[in-house]
Design an enzyme around this catalytic site. Structure first.
Site, PDB file in Angstrom:
ATOM      1  N   ASP A  75      40.729  44.474  40.985  1.00 52.61           N
ATOM      2  CA  ASP A  75      41.671  43.815  40.074  1.00 52.61           C
ATOM      3  C   ASP A  75      40.861  42.975  39.092  1.00 52.61           C
ATOM      4  O   ASP A  75      40.384  41.896  39.441  1.00 52.61           O
ATOM      5  CB  ASP A  75      42.646  42.927  40.843  1.00 52.61           C
ATOM      6  CG  ASP A  75      43.676  43.722  41.652  1.00 52.61           C
ATOM      7  OD1 ASP A  75      43.341  44.860  42.052  1.00 52.61           O
ATOM      8  OD2 ASP A  75      44.777  43.206  41.883  1.00 52.61           O
ATOM      9  N   LYS A 116      48.470  45.001  35.397  1.00 49.25           N
ATOM     10  CA  LYS A 116      49.003  43.957  36.285  1.00 49.25           C
ATOM     11  C   LYS A 116      49.321  42.734  35.445  1.00 49.25           C
ATOM     12  O   LYS A 116      48.585  42.414  34.508  1.00 49.25           O
ATOM     13  CB  LYS A 116      47.941  43.660  37.351  1.00 49.25           C
ATOM     14  CG  LYS A 116      48.206  42.481  38.253  1.00 49.25           C
ATOM     15  CD  LYS A 116      47.123  42.389  39.349  1.00 49.25           C
ATOM     16  CE  LYS A 116      47.177  41.067  40.088  1.00 49.25           C
ATOM     17  NZ  LYS A 116      46.090  40.900  41.069  1.00 49.25           N
ATOM     18  N   LYS A 143      51.718  46.618  38.369  1.00 45.02           N
ATOM     19  CA  LYS A 143      51.714  45.611  39.441  1.00 45.02           C
ATOM     20  C   LYS A 143      52.126  44.244  38.907  1.00 45.02           C
ATOM     21  O   LYS A 143      51.346  43.595  38.222  1.00 45.02           O
ATOM     22  CB  LYS A 143      50.311  45.519  40.076  1.00 45.02           C
ATOM     23  CG  LYS A 143      50.190  44.404  41.122  1.00 45.02           C
ATOM     24  CD  LYS A 143      48.819  44.390  41.793  1.00 45.02           C
ATOM     25  CE  LYS A 143      48.672  43.155  42.694  1.00 45.02           C
ATOM     26  NZ  LYS A 143      47.326  43.057  43.293  1.00 45.02           N
TER      27      LYS A 143
END
Lengths: 307, 278
Positions: free
Chosen positions: A144, A207, A243
Site C-alpha cells: 500500500d 485506495k 479500497k
C-alpha cells in the site's frame, strides 16, 4: 504494465479528465447509503465485508505480539465459530512483515504492507523504492503506497506518475495499492485526476486514505473513485480494484460501501480480488451484527476478542 | 394536563414530548407516537431507539464511574435543586392535590438522600477482611455498568426517582423505560436531569409500548442489570428467562423503597489481596 507514457501523453491524459459534479456525487452517495439491507442479504453482505477486509494496525506502538494477535484474529475472527471466514489480508508497517509471515503460514490471509514513507510520502524516491523492495523481500504480498501529495498539488503530475511506475516495478509479483489520501486533495476533480493518474501508472488497486488524515474515506469520494475505475476499465479493459480505508467502523457504513460498489462497478467487483475494506475496529462490529441476526439479541463487546 | 391556559391572550404553545438519548432530546427514529389522555402525543420508542440508548449508556459508563464519589454526590444534589425549581410544574403534572405536593417533596428528598450516600457507601459497605497471610485484604463496591430501569406506573414521580437515584449513586449508566400510562413525569424528569451536569448518556429515557421495548432490553447482552419495579409478575418471568443469557441481575424492590442496599444491588464487590510486610 507500467510502460511509461510519454510526457505529452500524460499531459493530455490529465487535461482530458472531466470534472466531477460535486452536488450530484454527494446526493447519489447519500441516496445509496439509505438503502436498507435486511436479514439474509445483510448476513451475506457482512460475510463479504469480512472476506474483503484488510485488518489493519498502523501504530507507532505496534509490537510483534500485537501483530501476532492481529494475525490470529484475521485467520479466525471468532474463535470457536468456523462459519465466520478469514479476512482478506492484514495491513501493517513494513518492519512488522516478518513477524506476520510466521503467524500466517498455511492460512489464506495475505500480508499487506504500507510503504513509501507512509503516511506522508514526503521522502526520496530512492528511499521509497528501497522500502518497497525490502517489504516484498520480507514477505509482503501486497504493498500500500502513498502518493506524493505535495508534488500532485503543485501540479507535478509527472513526478507522481514516475514514482508510481518505479514502485510498481519494485513490487515485482506483489500487488500494488495506491493511496491517494483524498482528505488532502481538496476537490473531487483532484480525486478523479489522481485516480486516473494512479491507474495509468499501473496501480492494481486505488485506495482512499491512510487513516491518519481527517477526513478519511467518505462515501462521495469513494463514488468518484469508483466511477473513475469504471471509466478507466471501459477505456483500457484492465480491471482495477478499490479500497476505502479510514473511519469505517460500523457494519452500516461497510454495507453502504458495498451498495455503492455494486451500483457503480457491479457484481464482478464484489470479491476480495477487486475490493477491500481497510479497517482496524470494524471487524468486531460486523461480528456483533452477525450474532445479532443469528440470535435476535443485541450484543456486547465483552463477548468478542479485543481488536 | 399542562394544556395552555386559555384567556391569557396568546396562542397556545403545545409541547412536543421527546425521548432523551445520549444527552439529546430526540424523536423516535421510527417517527411514531401514541396518543395519551386524548390530545398529548408521546413518542413511541422502537427497538432501535433502545439500541441507541444502550450504546449511549455503555459509552457513558467509564466516565461516570470514574467521577469521584463526591462529584457524583454534587451532581445528584444538583438534580434535587433542579427538580425543586420545577416543583410547580411537577405538582401540576401529578394532579395538583396535596398528595402531589407531598410526592414532589419526597422525590426531591430521595435525590438529596442518595446524594449524601455517594461518598459514604464504600466505608459502610466495603470492608477490610482479616486473612491468615501477609496480605492486606479489602473489599470495595464498583458499579456494574449499564442498568435498565422499568419505571413503575404509580407513584409516577417518586417511584421513578427512587429507582433511578440509587443506581446513579453507585456510578452506573441507565436506560429508563417510562411507564406507558403515566409517561409525562419520566419524560419531564429527563429535562431536570439534562440540566443537572450529568454527563451525556448517563441517563436515557424512553417512552413507548412496554411490549415493544422490554424483550429487547431483557435480552440485550450489553445490559448488566434490570430493575423490574414497574413490571407485572408475568413480565418479570419473561425478563428473567431472557436475562439468563448474560446473567443480568434482575432487581426486585417495591417502587418506593429506600435503602443503601438498593445502591449495592447495582454494584459488584471487588476484593483485593495486597501483599504487606515480608
Amino acid at each position: 504494465m507500467a510502460t511509461a507514457l510519454s510526457l505529452s501523453h500524460l499531459g493530455s491524459l490529465m487535461r482530458g479528465v472531466r470534472s466531477v459534479d460535486e452536488v450530484g456525487a454527494e446526493e447519489r452517495a447519500a441516496s445509496l447509503a439509505k438503502r436498507s439491507i435486511k436479514k439474509a442479504s445483510k448476513l451475506w453482505a457482512l460475510d463479504l465485508a469480512i472476506r474483503c477486509m484488510d485488518l489493519t494496525t498502523l501504530e507507532g506502538s505496534d509490537t510483534p505480539g500485537k501483530v501476532a494477535a492481529l494475525c490470529a484474529k484475521g485467520i479466525r475472527p471468532k474463535p470457536g465459530d468456523a462459519t465466520i471466514p478469514s479476512v482478506a489480508a492484514i495491513c501493517i508497517y513494513p518492519a512488522r512483515v516478518a513477524d506476520a509471515k510466521e503467524h500466517l503460514r498455511g492460512s489464506s490471509v495475505r500480508i499487506a504492507s504500507v510503504a513509501t514513507a507512509f503516511p506522508s510520502g514526503q521522502s526520496f524516491t530512492s528511499v521509497k523504492v528501497a522500502e518497497v523492495k525490502e517489504a516484498v523481500a520480507a514477505g509482503a504480498d501486497e504493498v500500500d503506497m502513498v502518493i506524493d501529495r505535495g508534488a500532485f498539488l503543485s501540479g507535478d503530475h509527472e513526478k507522481v506518475y514516475e514514482e508510481i511506475v518505479a514502485v510498481k516495478e519494485a513490487c515485482g509479483p506483489a500487488h500494488l495499492k495506491v493511496i491517494l489520501e483524498t482528505g488532502e486533495l481538496g476537490t473531487y476533480d483532484n480525486v478523479r485526476r489522481a485516480s486516473i493518474l494512479a491507474m495509468a501508472a499501473g496501480a492494481d488497486f486505488i485506495k482512499t486514505s491512510t487513516g491518519k488524515v481527517q477526513p478519511a474515506a467518505t462515501l462521495p469520494v469513494s463514488l468518484v473513485m469508483m466511477e473513475a475505475i469504471r471509466d478507466f476499465v471501459r477505456e483500457t479493459g484492465r480491471p482495477v480494484g478499490f479500497k476505502p480505508a479510514g473511519g469505517i467502523r460500523t457494519s452500516k457504513q461497510a454495507i453502504a460501501y458495498l451498495v455503492v460498489l455494486y451500483e457503480t462497478l457491479g457484481a464482478e467487483w464484489m470479491t476480495p480480488e477487486r475490493f477491500r475494506l481497510g479497517a482496524s475496529t470494524l471487524l468486531n462490529d460486523v461480528l456483533m451484527q452477525i450474532e445479532k441476526e443469528r440470535t435476535g439479541a443485541y450484543q456486547s463487546g465483552d463477548y468478542f476478542t479485543i481488536d | 394536563m399542562p394544556a395552555a391556559k386559555s384567556g391569557n391572550g396568546r396562542v397556545e404553545v403545545r409541547k412536543t414530548h421527546k425521548l432523551f438519548i445520549n444527552g439529546e432530546f430526540v424523536r423516535s427514529e421510527s417517527g411514531r407516537a401514541y396518543r395519551f389522555e386524548g390530545n398529548v402525543n408521546i413518542p413511541r420508542g422502537s427497538r432501535k431507539d433502545l439500541r441507541d440508548a444502550v450504546r449511549a449508556a455503555r459509552g457513558a459508563v467509564p466516565g461516570w464511574a470514574a467521577r469521584t464519589a463526591m462529584n457524583r454526590g454534587q451532581i445528584l444534589y444538583r438534580a434535587a435543586e433542579m427538580l425543586d425549581g420545577r416543583r410547580a410544574q411537577f405538582v401540576d403534572l401529578l394532579g395538583s392535590a396535596r398528595a402531589a405536593q407531598k410526592e414532589v417533596d419526597n422525590a426531591v428528598e430521595a435525590l438529596v438522600w442518595y446524594a449524601g450516600w455517594t461518598d459514604k457507601l464504600a466505608q459502610v459497605i466495603g470492608a477490610t477482611n482479616p486473612v491468615s497471610g501477609p496480605y492486606f485484604n479489602f473489599t470495595i463496591p464498583e458499579p456494574t455498568g449499564v442498568v435498565g430501569i422499568v419505571a413503575p406506573e404509580e407513584p409516577a414521580l417518586v417511584g421513578l426517582v427512587r429507582r433511578v437515584a440509587p443506581a446513579l449513586c453507585g456510578g452506573n449508566a441507565l436506560v429508563v423505560l417510562a411507564p406507558e400510562k403515566t409517561p409525562l413525569p419520566a419524560l419531564t424528569l429527563a429535562e431536570v436531569l439534562a440540566t443537572s451536569d450529568l454527563p451525556a448518556g448517563v441517563v436515557n429515557v424512553l417512552s413507548g409500548y412496554r411490549k415493544e421495548l422490554l424483550p429487547w432490553l431483557a435480552s440485550h447482552m450489553d445490559v448488566n442489570a434490570i430493575d423490574v419495579a414497574g413490571c407485572t409478575p408475568d413480565e418479570v418471568t419473561e425478563i428473567e428467562k431472557a436475562a439468563a443469557d448474560n446473567v443480568k441481575r434482575v432487581v426486585k424492590h417495591a417502587p418506593e423503597e429506600m435503602s443503601p442496599y438498593l445502591i449495592t444491588a447495582f454494584m459488584e464487590m471487588k476484593t483485593v489481596w495486597h501483599p504487606v510486610g515480608v
